[in-house]
Design an enzyme around this catalytic site. Structure first.
Site, short mmCIF file in Angstrom:
data_model
loop_
_atom_site.label_atom_id
_atom_site.label_comp_id
_atom_site.label_asym_id
_atom_site.label_seq_id
_atom_site.Cartn_x
_atom_site.Cartn_y
_atom_site.Cartn_z
N ARG A 1 -4.83 0.96 -2.43
CA ARG A 1 -3.55 0.71 -1.76
C ARG A 1 -2.43 1.52 -2.41
NH1 ARG A 1 -3.05 -3.35 1.54
NH2 ARG A 1 -1.50 -1.91 2.32
N HIS A 2 -2.67 1.95 -3.66
CA HIS A 2 -1.67 2.77 -4.36
C HIS A 2 -1.83 4.20 -3.85
CE1 HIS A 2 -0.54 -0.56 -7.00
NE2 HIS A 2 -1.77 -0.95 -6.71
N ARG A 3 -1.29 4.39 -2.66
CA ARG A 3 -1.57 5.60 -1.89
C ARG A 3 -1.07 6.87 -2.55
NH1 ARG A 3 1.76 2.91 2.71
NH2 ARG A 3 2.71 2.17 0.78
N GLU B 1 -14.08 9.46 -4.94
CA GLU B 1 -15.04 8.38 -5.18
C GLU B 1 -16.46 8.84 -4.89
OE1 GLU B 1 -14.18 4.81 -2.96
OE2 GLU B 1 -15.94 3.76 -3.75
N SER C 1 -19.87 8.97 -3.20
CA SER C 1 -20.14 8.74 -1.78
C SER C 1 -21.54 8.19 -1.59
CB SER C 1 -20.01 10.04 -0.99
OG SER C 1 -20.53 9.83 0.32
N ARG D 1 -22.92 8.11 1.02
CA ARG D 1 -23.57 8.94 2.04
C ARG D 1 -24.40 10.03 1.38
NH1 ARG D 1 -19.60 11.38 6.07
NH2 ARG D 1 -21.51 11.64 7.28
N ARG E 1 -26.63 1.47 3.64
CA ARG E 1 -25.71 0.66 2.82
C ARG E 1 -25.02 -0.48 3.57
NH1 ARG E 1 -20.39 4.63 2.46
NH2 ARG E 1 -20.49 5.37 4.59
N LEU F 1 2.78 9.74 -14.86
CA LEU F 1 3.08 8.55 -15.67
C LEU F 1 3.99 7.58 -14.93
CD1 LEU F 1 2.69 7.15 -18.37
CD2 LEU F 1 4.56 8.51 -19.31
N ARG G 1 -0.07 -4.44 -11.06
CA ARG G 1 -1.44 -4.91 -11.26
C ARG G 1 -1.69 -5.61 -12.59
NH1 ARG G 1 -3.15 -5.52 -6.18
NH2 ARG G 1 -2.90 -3.60 -4.99
C1 LIG Z 1 -0.28 -9.17 -6.27
C2 LIG Z 1 -0.49 -8.31 -5.08
C3 LIG Z 1 -0.92 -8.87 -3.89
C4 LIG Z 1 -1.12 -8.07 -2.75
N1 LIG Z 1 -1.56 -8.65 -1.60
C5 LIG Z 1 -1.75 -7.89 -0.51
C6 LIG Z 1 -2.23 -8.46 0.71
O1 LIG Z 1 -2.47 -9.64 0.80
N2 LIG Z 1 -2.44 -7.64 1.77
C7 LIG Z 1 -2.17 -6.29 1.72
O2 LIG Z 1 -2.36 -5.59 2.71
N3 LIG Z 1 -1.71 -5.73 0.58
C8 LIG Z 1 -1.51 -6.48 -0.52
N4 LIG Z 1 -1.07 -5.89 -1.68
C9 LIG Z 1 -0.87 -4.43 -1.71
C10 LIG Z 1 0.63 -4.04 -1.64
O3 LIG Z 1 1.15 -4.40 -0.37
C11 LIG Z 1 0.79 -2.54 -1.85
O4 LIG Z 1 0.07 -1.86 -0.85
C12 LIG Z 1 0.28 -2.08 -3.19
O5 LIG Z 1 0.81 -2.88 -4.21
C13 LIG Z 1 0.67 -0.63 -3.43
O6 LIG Z 1 2.06 -0.54 -3.61
P1 LIG Z 1 2.89 0.67 -3.07
O7 LIG Z 1 2.82 0.76 -1.58
O8 LIG Z 1 4.26 0.55 -3.68
O9 LIG Z 1 2.13 1.94 -3.76
P2 LIG Z 1 1.94 3.41 -3.20
O10 LIG Z 1 1.14 3.40 -1.97
O11 LIG Z 1 1.40 4.21 -4.35
O12 LIG Z 1 3.38 3.89 -2.85
C14 LIG Z 1 4.36 4.13 -3.86
C15 LIG Z 1 5.72 4.18 -3.19
O13 LIG Z 1 5.79 5.29 -2.29
C16 LIG Z 1 6.50 4.92 -1.11
N5 LIG Z 1 5.58 5.00 0.06
C17 LIG Z 1 4.25 5.25 0.04
N6 LIG Z 1 3.77 5.26 1.30
C18 LIG Z 1 4.80 5.00 2.12
C19 LIG Z 1 4.93 4.86 3.53
N7 LIG Z 1 3.88 5.00 4.36
N8 LIG Z 1 6.12 4.59 4.03
C20 LIG Z 1 7.19 4.43 3.22
N9 LIG Z 1 7.16 4.54 1.88
C21 LIG Z 1 5.97 4.82 1.33
C22 LIG Z 1 7.03 3.51 -1.33
O14 LIG Z 1 8.29 3.59 -1.94
C23 LIG Z 1 6.04 2.94 -2.34
O15 LIG Z 1 6.56 1.88 -3.12
C24 LIG Z 1 -0.87 -6.66 -2.81
C25 LIG Z 1 -0.43 -6.11 -4.02
C26 LIG Z 1 -0.24 -6.90 -5.14
C27 LIG Z 1 0.21 -6.25 -6.43
#
Ligand SMILES: Cc1cc2nc3c(=O)[nH]c(=O)nc-3n(C[C@H](O)[C@H](O)[C@H](O)COP(=O)(O)OP(=O)(O)OC[C@H]3O[C@@H](n4cnc5c(N)ncnc54)[C@H](O)[C@@H]3O)c2cc1C
Ligand SMILES: [Zn+2]
Length: 262
Positions: free
Chosen positions: A110-112, A118, A120, A122, A199, A216, A226
């Site tokens: 999710r930390h895009r 990763e 694979s 496949r 798989r 960093l 996290r």
């Molecule tokens: C305790 C906890 C519980 C969670 N529970 C859930 C859950 O139940 N369901 C769920 O789906 N997720 C859940 N998440 C995931 C959460 O919603 C975030 O996706 C995750 O923490 C990554 O954060 P981020 O988007 O800031 O990080 P990154 O994706 O690394 O993004 C970093 C920053 O870049 C910017 N950014 C990146 N992409 C975009 C975009 N498309 N548009 C605008 N700005 C962008 C934003 O400022 C963002 O803060 C959870 C996370 C935590 C820590």
């Protein structure tokens, strides 16, 4: 340095770049002065010339009076951190290799704004490793979630109170199931199933492997999210390991991070 995590996981530093000094240097691009050194330094009380680099004489040609203790570049590093001048922290970073259950990767990915590669399934059969939670830990977590009303860690509405006996029994069932699952996987591969289809019945507890790269600034945001008590305990353990790696490579920045988390 490979740090063991959970029952079969690990995290290992592949490489890092930059340093606390480079962060200061990047910030000083605005004045062109570069990294001046960590303190405290003894400087001239009149003209602030450092004692270890006394180029000229003091004002009016008199000798310097070296008696004042001045902070070094840790002062600038602190200013950057406390005032959220974040871009210099993007001048350093690290790549780690991680072996973790797939459900941890689902959270991690999710930390895009990190970069990932990763294994694979496949191309290569997945390692025969699956995460089995610790029984006593499962009971502890169920009890703790009830007290804090943590919905994500809690049980479903009509569930019984979790006992150690129940956990042991159910985890044994799960361990037996994993043997059956692995056996089926191997038989599918042996029968000539395409790896990408063999798989389909594997669990999210199965271990996978990846490399994650980030600067960093990004890692510190990852740790903030996290390592928090609201994050799932499994990914928290990985985040703590990333934290330990970063402390070794960026001790001054990490000390500031620990003192004042965003
Ligand atoms: C305790 C906890 C519980 C969670 N529970 C859930 C859950 O139940 N369901 C769920 O789906 N997720 C859940 N998440 C995931 C959460 O919603 C975030 O996706 C995750 O923490 C990554 O954060 P981020 O988007 O800031 O990080 P990154 O994706 O690394 O993004 C970093 C920053 O870049 C910017 N950014 C990146 N992409 C975009 C975009 N498309 N548009 C605008 N700005 C962008 C934003 O400022 C963002 O803060 C959870 C996370 C935590 C820590
Ligand atoms: Zn002087």
């Amino acid at each position: 340095m490979r740090l063991g995590i959970l029952d079969h996981g690990y995290i290992e530093l592949v490489e890092h770049w930059g340093s606390d000094e480079r962060i200061v240097e990047a910030a000083r691009m605005s004045t062109g002065k570069g990294f001046l050194g960590w303190g405290p330094k003894t400087v001239c009380a009149w003209c602030l010339t450092p004692e270890d680099n006394p180029k000229n004489s003091c004002m009016g040609g008199t000798p310097h009076v070296f008696e004042l203790k001045a902070p070094g570049d840790e002062k600038l590093l602190r200013t950057l951190w406390e005032n959220k001048h974040a871009t210099p922290f993007e001048m350093a970073g690290a790549i780690v290799e991680v072996q973790a259950p797939i459900f941890v990767f689902r959270e991690w990915h999710r930390h895009r704004t990190q970069s990932f590669n990763e294994l694979s399934a496949r191309y290569t059969p997945m390692p025969d490793l699956a995460y089995l939670p610790d029984a006593e830990d499962a009971v502890r977590r169920s009890e703790a979630a009830a007290k804090t009303r943590n919905k994500q860690a809690g049980k479903v509405a009509d569930a019984e109170v979790l006992t150690l006996d129940a956990v042991l029994r159910l985890l044994q069932e799960e361990a037996d199931l994993l043997v059956t699952i692995e056996d089926l996987y191997r038989r599918k591969l042996k029968a000539g199933f395409p790896k990408e289809l063999a798989r389909t019945h594997l669990t999210v507890s199965r271990y996978s492997r990846m490399r994650a790269s980030a600067n960093l600034r990004n890692w510190l945001t990852f740790l903030t999210l996290r390592e928090a008590s609201s994050a799932q305990q499994e990914i928290r353990q990985y985040a703590h390991a990333v934290h330990a790696i970063l402390v070794e490579k960026f001790p001054r920045t990490m000390a500031l991070f620990e003192e004042k988390r965003p």
